[in-house]
Design a protein around this motif. Structure first.
Motif, PDB file in Angstrom:
ATOM      1  N   VAL A   1      88.838  68.546  62.650  1.00 62.08           N
ATOM      2  CA  VAL A   1      89.295  67.629  61.603  1.00 62.08           C
ATOM      3  C   VAL A   1      90.075  68.348  60.498  1.00 62.08           C
ATOM      4  O   VAL A   1      91.014  67.798  59.920  1.00 62.08           O
ATOM      5  CB  VAL A   1      88.093  66.867  60.997  1.00 62.08           C
TER       6      VAL A   1
ATOM      7  N   MET B   1      88.261  63.124  55.677  1.00 63.42           N
ATOM      8  CA  MET B   1      89.672  63.272  56.029  1.00 63.42           C
ATOM      9  C   MET B   1      90.443  61.991  55.727  1.00 63.42           C
ATOM     10  O   MET B   1      91.535  62.030  55.145  1.00 63.42           O
ATOM     11  CB  MET B   1      89.805  63.617  57.506  1.00 63.42           C
ATOM     12  N   GLU B   2      89.891  60.841  56.131  1.00 66.13           N
ATOM     13  CA  GLU B   2      90.591  59.567  55.952  1.00 66.13           C
ATOM     14  C   GLU B   2      90.752  59.209  54.475  1.00 66.13           C
ATOM     15  O   GLU B   2      91.770  58.646  54.078  1.00 66.13           O
ATOM     16  CB  GLU B   2      89.826  58.451  56.680  1.00 66.13           C
ATOM     17  N   THR B   3      89.736  59.519  53.679  1.00 66.08           N
ATOM     18  CA  THR B   3      89.790  59.176  52.252  1.00 66.08           C
ATOM     19  C   THR B   3      90.406  60.300  51.420  1.00 66.08           C
ATOM     20  O   THR B   3      90.581  60.139  50.203  1.00 66.08           O
ATOM     21  CB  THR B   3      88.380  58.887  51.722  1.00 66.08           C
ATOM     22  N   LYS B   4      90.699  61.438  52.090  1.00 67.75           N
ATOM     23  CA  LYS B   4      91.289  62.603  51.424  1.00 67.75           C
ATOM     24  C   LYS B   4      90.414  63.145  50.295  1.00 67.75           C
ATOM     25  O   LYS B   4      90.896  63.706  49.303  1.00 67.75           O
ATOM     26  CB  LYS B   4      92.695  62.273  50.891  1.00 67.75           C
ATOM     27  N   THR B   5      89.103  62.952  50.436  1.00 69.39           N
ATOM     28  CA  THR B   5      88.169  63.500  49.453  1.00 69.39           C
ATOM     29  C   THR B   5      87.687  64.887  49.856  1.00 69.39           C
ATOM     30  O   THR B   5      87.058  65.581  49.047  1.00 69.39           O
ATOM     31  CB  THR B   5      86.952  62.570  49.290  1.00 69.39           C
TER      32      THR B   5
ATOM     33  N   ASP C   1      88.787  68.605  52.048  1.00 73.03           N
ATOM     34  CA  ASP C   1      89.730  69.426  52.797  1.00 73.03           C
ATOM     35  C   ASP C   1      88.942  70.584  53.397  1.00 73.03           C
ATOM     36  O   ASP C   1      87.706  70.623  53.299  1.00 73.03           O
ATOM     37  CB  ASP C   1      90.867  69.923  51.906  1.00 73.03           C
TER      38      ASP C   1
ATOM     39  N   ILE D   1      85.089  62.823  59.271  1.00 77.24           N
ATOM     40  CA  ILE D   1      86.147  61.826  59.494  1.00 77.24           C
ATOM     41  C   ILE D   1      86.392  61.020  58.220  1.00 77.24           C
ATOM     42  O   ILE D   1      87.547  60.755  57.845  1.00 77.24           O
ATOM     43  CB  ILE D   1      85.759  60.899  60.661  1.00 77.24           C
ATOM     44  N   THR D   2      85.305  60.627  57.540  1.00 74.63           N
ATOM     45  CA  THR D   2      85.436  59.869  56.291  1.00 74.63           C
ATOM     46  C   THR D   2      86.152  60.688  55.222  1.00 74.63           C
ATOM     47  O   THR D   2      87.036  60.186  54.507  1.00 74.63           O
ATOM     48  CB  THR D   2      84.050  59.435  55.779  1.00 74.63           C
TER      49      THR D   2
END
Length: 265
Positions: free
Chosen positions: A120, A36-40, A42, A33-34
């Motif tokens: 995710v 995905m949210e921070t886009k670090t 894929d 989740i982290t």
């Protein structure tokens, strides 16, 4: 051997291990989740980095190894078991327990990583490149587990307490990398130094990232074979130390020694 395994896998240890496995599963979810949210992260990076939880698996297995092979609690258990069992049987019962624990943690991580991939990072199917990246990540984790935990078994015995053993075991993650880094300074001018054991502690990182070859100067098949060979060497030394040299001092032994020293003084 069966009763030794039952002792190693008693209800208390199983309960602690259950919390470890659950914690690993939760951390994997949080990392997904982290990321995905921070886009670090894929889909590709998620598989390549094995859900970014390789460090967590290594930490948990190091805790298991440290508490099985060091500390006065472990020593007291070994001394009690020595009344009815050989040191070799005691050693291998601990090794089997550690291996089973690791394989379960690895399975939990694989399930969690695949689940998070679909929940995710659903943009690409788990096939082709992504499946291959996951396979390589798992292989890297296994190779590193064998060399690092064998190394820990070999050197951890002098720690007197379980928490000291855990702290030292965790610190060895950085200690081995620092020593390897020092060797790397001289690798370019002294080619044979690429075969020093600490260079092979980068096996997991090199499997995950082929560019690490520039750092270790080792081809992938070579670093995998070398890490397994050094793991075997460390394991044999650990076995010899455990069976022939370990004294397994406990609280009572230390107290008796202190009393003896006081009398002599």
């Amino acid at each position: 051997m069966s009763d030794l395994l039952k002792q190693e896998m008693n209800s208390h240890n199983r309960k602690i291990f259950s919390f470890m496995a659950l914690g690993l599963f939760i951390v994997t979810i949080i990392m997904a989740i982290t990321g995905m949210e921070t886009k670090t992260l894929d889909g590709w990076k998620w598989m390549n980095q094995f859900g970014a939880v390789t460090g967590v698996i290594e930490l948990l297995t190091t805790i298991i190894v440290a508490t099985r092979f060091a500390g006065q609690e472990s020593n007291a258990q070994v001394k009690e078991n020595m009344k009815n069992h050989s040191k070799s049987s005691i050693f291998f019962s601990k090794v089997i327990t550690i291996l089973i624990s690791y394989l379960i943690l690895l399975l939990v991580a694989i399930i969690a990583v695949i689940l998070m991939k679909y929940l995710v990072f659903p943009h690409k199917p788990l096939a082709g490149t992504l499946a291959q990246e996951l396979s390589w990540a798992v292989l890297g984790n296994i190779a590193y587990f064998f060399i690092f935990q064998s190394f820990i078994m070999m050197i951890i015995g002098f720690c007197k307490t379980w928490y000291g053993a855990i702290a030292f075991g965790v610190a060895c993650t950085w200690i081995t990398e620092i020593i390897a880094g020092i060797f790397m300074i001289f690798i370019y001018t002294h080619r044979k130094l690429i075969y020093n054991p600490f260079n092979f502690f980068f096996v997991e990182k090199q499997i995950q990232d082929g560019m690490k070859h520039m750092m270790t100067r080792l081809q992938l098949p070579m670093i995998i074979k070398g890490s397994l060979l050094y793991a075997l060497i460390f394991f044999i030394i650990a076995f010899i130390i455990f069976v022939h040299f370990r004294k397994f001092n406990t609280w009572n032994d230390d107290e008796e020694k202190n009393n003896q020293d006081t009398k002599e003084a």
